[in-house]
Design a protein around this motif. Structure first.
Motif, PDB file in Angstrom:
ATOM      1  N   ALA A 144     -93.244  29.896 -94.652  1.00  0.00           N
ATOM      2  CA  ALA A 144     -94.630  30.199 -94.303  1.00  0.00           C
ATOM      3  C   ALA A 144     -95.587  29.846 -95.427  1.00  0.00           C
ATOM      4  CB  ALA A 144     -94.760  31.670 -93.934  1.00  0.00           C
ATOM      5  N   GLY A 145     -95.149  30.020 -96.664  1.00  0.00           N
ATOM      6  CA  GLY A 145     -96.021  29.717 -97.796  1.00  0.00           C
ATOM      7  C   GLY A 145     -96.104  28.251 -98.133  1.00  0.00           C
ATOM      8  N   GLN A 146     -95.337  27.394 -97.440  1.00  0.00           N
ATOM      9  CA  GLN A 146     -95.308  25.972 -97.760  1.00  0.00           C
ATOM     10  C   GLN A 146     -95.899  25.091 -96.669  1.00  0.00           C
ATOM     11  OE1 GLN A 146     -91.517  24.569 -99.192  1.00  0.00           O
ATOM     12  NE2 GLN A 146     -90.975  26.548-100.057  1.00  0.00           N
ATOM     13  N   ARG A 147     -96.143  25.660 -95.502  1.00  0.00           N
ATOM     14  CA  ARG A 147     -96.625  24.841 -94.384  1.00  0.00           C
ATOM     15  C   ARG A 147     -97.962  24.198 -94.711  1.00  0.00           C
ATOM     16  NH1 ARG A 147     -94.078  29.122 -91.310  1.00  0.00           N
ATOM     17  NH2 ARG A 147     -92.298  28.251 -90.192  1.00  0.00           N
ATOM     18  N   GLY A 148     -98.060  22.908 -94.392  1.00  0.00           N
ATOM     19  CA  GLY A 148     -99.281  22.166 -94.654  1.00  0.00           C
ATOM     20  C   GLY A 148     -99.413  21.678 -96.084  1.00  0.00           C
ATOM     21  N   ARG A 149     -98.408  21.955 -96.933  1.00  0.00           N
ATOM     22  CA  ARG A 149     -98.439  21.539 -98.329  1.00  0.00           C
ATOM     23  C   ARG A 149     -97.181  20.745 -98.639  1.00  0.00           C
ATOM     24  NH1 ARG A 149     -97.296  25.877-101.111  1.00  0.00           N
ATOM     25  NH2 ARG A 149     -98.172  25.121-103.082  1.00  0.00           N
ATOM     26  N   ASP A 150     -97.259  19.925 -99.672  1.00  0.00           N
ATOM     27  CA  ASP A 150     -96.090  19.154-100.112  1.00  0.00           C
ATOM     28  C   ASP A 150     -96.055  19.124-101.637  1.00  0.00           C
ATOM     29  OD1 ASP A 150     -93.805  17.559 -99.885  1.00  0.00           O
ATOM     30  OD2 ASP A 150     -94.961  15.698 -99.857  1.00  0.00           O
ATOM     31  N   PRO A 151     -95.959  20.319-102.260  1.00  0.00           N
ATOM     32  CA  PRO A 151     -96.073  20.379-103.724  1.00  0.00           C
ATOM     33  C   PRO A 151     -94.946  19.680-104.462  1.00  0.00           C
ATOM     34  CG  PRO A 151     -95.332  22.490-102.855  1.00  0.00           C
ATOM     35  CD  PRO A 151     -95.726  21.654-101.677  1.00  0.00           C
ATOM     36  N   LEU A 152     -93.793  19.559-103.843  1.00  0.00           N
ATOM     37  CA  LEU A 152     -92.647  18.944-104.513  1.00  0.00           C
ATOM     38  C   LEU A 152     -92.499  17.465-104.166  1.00  0.00           C
ATOM     39  CD1 LEU A 152     -90.022  21.781-103.992  1.00  0.00           C
ATOM     40  CD2 LEU A 152     -91.732  21.518-105.798  1.00  0.00           C
ATOM     41  N   GLY A 153     -93.323  16.976-103.272  1.00  0.00           N
ATOM     42  CA  GLY A 153     -93.238  15.574-102.882  1.00  0.00           C
ATOM     43  C   GLY A 153     -92.079  15.272-101.957  1.00  0.00           C
ATOM     44  N   ILE A 154     -91.587  16.275-101.224  1.00  0.00           N
ATOM     45  CA  ILE A 154     -90.459  16.056-100.314  1.00  0.00           C
ATOM     46  C   ILE A 154     -90.861  15.139 -99.165  1.00  0.00           C
ATOM     47  CG2 ILE A 154     -88.894  17.181 -98.685  1.00  0.00           C
ATOM     48  CD1 ILE A 154     -88.979  19.645-100.545  1.00  0.00           C
ATOM     49  N   ASP A 155     -91.991  15.440 -98.524  1.00  0.00           N
ATOM     50  CA  ASP A 155     -92.454  14.589 -97.423  1.00  0.00           C
ATOM     51  C   ASP A 155     -92.737  13.176 -97.921  1.00  0.00           C
ATOM     52  OD1 ASP A 155     -92.250  16.800 -95.826  1.00  0.00           O
ATOM     53  OD2 ASP A 155     -94.411  17.050 -95.499  1.00  0.00           O
ATOM     54  N   ARG A 156     -93.335  13.082 -99.091  1.00  0.00           N
ATOM     55  CA  ARG A 156     -93.640  11.768 -99.656  1.00  0.00           C
ATOM     56  C   ARG A 156     -92.363  10.968 -99.877  1.00  0.00           C
ATOM     57  NH1 ARG A 156     -96.263  13.510-103.538  1.00  0.00           N
ATOM     58  NH2 ARG A 156     -94.740  13.364-105.237  1.00  0.00           N
ATOM     59  N   ALA A 157     -91.317  11.641-100.354  1.00  0.00           N
ATOM     60  CA  ALA A 157     -90.047  10.957-100.588  1.00  0.00           C
ATOM     61  C   ALA A 157     -89.433  10.476 -99.280  1.00  0.00           C
ATOM     62  CB  ALA A 157     -89.087  11.891-101.318  1.00  0.00           C
ATOM     63  N   ILE A 158     -89.499  11.303 -98.239  1.00  0.00           N
ATOM     64  CA  ILE A 158     -88.951  10.891 -96.938  1.00  0.00           C
ATOM     65  C   ILE A 158     -89.701   9.674 -96.412  1.00  0.00           C
ATOM     66  CG2 ILE A 158     -88.600  11.576 -94.540  1.00  0.00           C
ATOM     67  CD1 ILE A 158     -88.242  14.468 -95.558  1.00  0.00           C
ATOM     68  N   ARG A 159     -91.037   9.699 -96.501  1.00  0.00           N
ATOM     69  CA  ARG A 159     -91.827   8.555 -96.034  1.00  0.00           C
ATOM     70  C   ARG A 159     -91.476   7.290 -96.808  1.00  0.00           C
ATOM     71  NH1 ARG A 159     -96.091   9.821 -92.738  1.00  0.00           N
ATOM     72  NH2 ARG A 159     -96.697  12.023 -92.639  1.00  0.00           N
ATOM     73  N   ASP A 160     -91.342   7.433 -98.120  1.00  0.00           N
ATOM     74  CA  ASP A 160     -91.093   6.275 -98.979  1.00  0.00           C
ATOM     75  C   ASP A 160     -89.700   5.705 -98.751  1.00  0.00           C
ATOM     76  OD1 ASP A 160     -91.400   4.390-101.064  1.00  0.00           O
ATOM     77  OD2 ASP A 160     -90.512   5.780-102.501  1.00  0.00           O
ATOM     78  N   LEU A 161     -88.703   6.570 -98.645  1.00  0.00           N
ATOM     79  CA  LEU A 161     -87.322   6.110 -98.607  1.00  0.00           C
ATOM     80  C   LEU A 161     -86.827   5.804 -97.197  1.00  0.00           C
ATOM     81  CD1 LEU A 161     -85.783   8.576-101.214  1.00  0.00           C
ATOM     82  CD2 LEU A 161     -86.505   6.211-101.579  1.00  0.00           C
ATOM     83  N   LEU A 162     -87.235   6.597 -96.221  1.00  0.00           N
ATOM     84  CA  LEU A 162     -86.800   6.347 -94.836  1.00  0.00           C
ATOM     85  C   LEU A 162     -87.678   5.297 -94.175  1.00  0.00           C
ATOM     86  CD1 LEU A 162     -84.986   7.057 -92.414  1.00  0.00           C
ATOM     87  CD2 LEU A 162     -86.601   8.920 -91.886  1.00  0.00           C
ATOM     88  N   GLY A 163     -88.985   5.491 -94.279  1.00  0.00           N
ATOM     89  CA  GLY A 163     -89.919   4.538 -93.687  1.00  0.00           C
ATOM     90  C   GLY A 163     -89.912   4.579 -92.177  1.00  0.00           C
ATOM     91  N   GLU A 164     -90.670   3.687 -91.575  1.00  0.00           N
ATOM     92  CA  GLU A 164     -90.771   3.633 -90.119  1.00  0.00           C
ATOM     93  C   GLU A 164     -89.544   2.958 -89.520  1.00  0.00           C
ATOM     94  OE1 GLU A 164     -94.431   1.742 -89.141  1.00  0.00           O
ATOM     95  OE2 GLU A 164     -95.665   3.433 -89.834  1.00  0.00           O
ATOM     96  N   GLY A 165     -89.171   3.394 -88.337  1.00  0.00           N
ATOM     97  CA  GLY A 165     -88.018   2.823 -87.672  1.00  0.00           C
ATOM     98  C   GLY A 165     -87.897   3.358 -86.264  1.00  0.00           C
TER      99      GLY A 165
END
Length: 228
Positions: free
Chosen positions: A18-39
């Protein structure tokens, strides 16, 4: 079988996340976008927990499917993606059957993670991609004190592969269910030993990285021998 995370599933979903929704302080979402990419096609998430990464996986064009050993976690995940209760070390999938697999912040929950990586290699299609996003082994673990936001204090213990519940905070997960630790060379060698080729890396989370991301690719001409 009762999984360790069954006991914390409601707390994890209703309080921790609940305290993390809407935030990405650790860059987890950014890492998924960068490494997985569109497919397109199925993207299997091993250790999917409550399924919180399914939205991002869909945004990238993939069809998320999750497996986890914890029935408690899967109870929350079912409204977010198709799921199955399964051991990541013995996935209920055919050889060479999925184009993408992700593992997000769960490798320390899997004492036999090198065997899990070999299983991931088995189910990936030729040319398939595997994305690992996990706590950074150099700066996270029972040896690391992150209580000061401006600095990380590292104590002896990093070089010792171990399982521990020692943690700098009582507000996290590790003091409740414990964590397995591999030094960086042991973790990277596990990727190499599994077979697919590492192709990209990333880090995230100040002041010293809390997250390490790795993407590997199965060679296009790879075909695995069916598992007996």
């Amino acid at each position: 079988m009762v999984a360790a995370h069954d006991e914390i599933a409601d707390w994890y979903e209703e309080e921790f996340l609940a305290g993390q929704r809407g935030r990405d302080p650790l860059g987890i979402d950014r890492a998924i976008r960068d490494l997985l990419g569109e497919g397109s096609g199925v993207c299997l998430e091993i250790g999917c927990g409550t399924g919180v990464h399914a939205v991002l996986v869909r945004e990238l064009g993939w069809t998320p499917v999750g497996v986890d050993l914890s029935a408690g976690m899967l109870r929350h995940a079912r409204g977010r993606l198709p799921v199955a209760r399964a051991d990541a070390g013995r996935l209920p999938l055919r050889d060479n059957s999925v184009p993408a697999v992700v593992s997000v912040m769960v490798h320390t929950d899997m004492p036999e993670y090198p065997a899990v990586l070999r299983e991931v290699a088995r189910v990936l299609e030729p040319g398939g991609v595997f994305v690992h996003v996990g706590v950074h082994p150099c700066f996270c673990g029972g040896f690391a004190d992150r209580s000061d936001p401006a600095a990380v204090v590292l104590k002896p213990g990093y070089l010792d592969g171990h399982w521990t519940k020692e943690s700098w905070t009582e507000q996290g997960i590790r003091d409740k269910v414990g964590a397995s630790h591999w030094p960086l060379p042991a973790l990277l060698n596990a990727f190499l030993d599994a077979g697919p080729t590492p192709r990209r890396f990333t880090e995230g989370g100040p002041p010293l990285p809390l997250v390490l991301g790795v993407a590997t690719t199965t060679p296009p001409d790879t075909h695995r021998t069916p598992r007996p």
